[in-house]
Design a protein around this motif. Sequence first.
Motif, PDB file in Angstrom:
ATOM      1  N   ARG A   1      38.995 -22.212   0.466  1.00 46.06           N
ATOM      2  CA  ARG A   1      39.113 -21.746   1.848  1.00 46.06           C
ATOM      3  C   ARG A   1      39.305 -20.191   2.047  1.00 46.06           C
ATOM      4  N   THR A   2      39.919 -19.769   1.228  1.00 46.07           N
ATOM      5  CA  THR A   2      40.204 -18.066   1.326  1.00 46.07           C
ATOM      6  C   THR A   2      39.188 -17.345   1.109  1.00 46.07           C
TER       7      THR A   2
ATOM      8  N   LEU B   1      40.179 -28.785   3.279  1.00 49.67           N
ATOM      9  CA  LEU B   1      41.501 -28.948   3.176  1.00 49.67           C
ATOM     10  C   LEU B   1      42.211 -27.741   3.231  1.00 49.67           C
ATOM     11  N   ALA B   2      43.310 -27.801   4.046  1.00 52.39           N
ATOM     12  CA  ALA B   2      44.014 -26.717   4.307  1.00 52.39           C
ATOM     13  C   ALA B   2      44.566 -25.971   2.916  1.00 52.39           C
ATOM     14  N   THR B   3      44.860 -26.747   1.982  1.00 51.49           N
ATOM     15  CA  THR B   3      45.295 -26.439   0.798  1.00 51.49           C
ATOM     16  C   THR B   3      44.445 -25.957  -0.303  1.00 51.49           C
TER      17      THR B   3
ATOM     18  N   LYS C   1      37.100 -14.825   3.508  1.00 54.30           N
ATOM     19  CA  LYS C   1      36.574 -13.483   3.267  1.00 54.30           C
ATOM     20  C   LYS C   1      35.003 -13.171   3.368  1.00 54.30           C
ATOM     21  N   ILE C   2      34.426 -14.375   2.666  1.00 55.38           N
ATOM     22  CA  ILE C   2      33.040 -14.053   2.766  1.00 55.38           C
ATOM     23  C   ILE C   2      32.307 -14.022   4.334  1.00 55.38           C
TER      24      ILE C   2
END
Length: 126
Positions: free
Chosen positions: A18-19, A12-14, A23-24
Amino acid sequence: MSNEAPVWNVMLATCPSRTSVAKIANKWTAMIVITLSDGPARFGAIRESVGGISGKVLSGTLRDLERDGVLTRTAYDEMPPRVEYELTSLGRTLREPLTALGIWAEQHIEAVLDARDAYDQRPTDR
């Protein structure tokens, strides 16, 4: 108000998870985690181990990983000043999957290069 834990879905974009994935999945993050898997290291040793990374990119990536709780930065009150970076317990949970990713890349690079060559040789009908 519900007492249930939130259900995270990286698709889900929200979703804030996801961040973390972004980063990983960053190539520098993986290499830094693999480097620090052997224990604490100083900035210069990390830069030497991770060939091709600039000092600016390394500094920014280390800062991001510290902010996310993946590593700690310890500055020693010495002359000359000494700073070491070390994986946290959270960061150590990344050792196995990111090391496995590095091993996979090394073991399969010939197949990847062959696939790229085959792709590049195809007639361009795109």
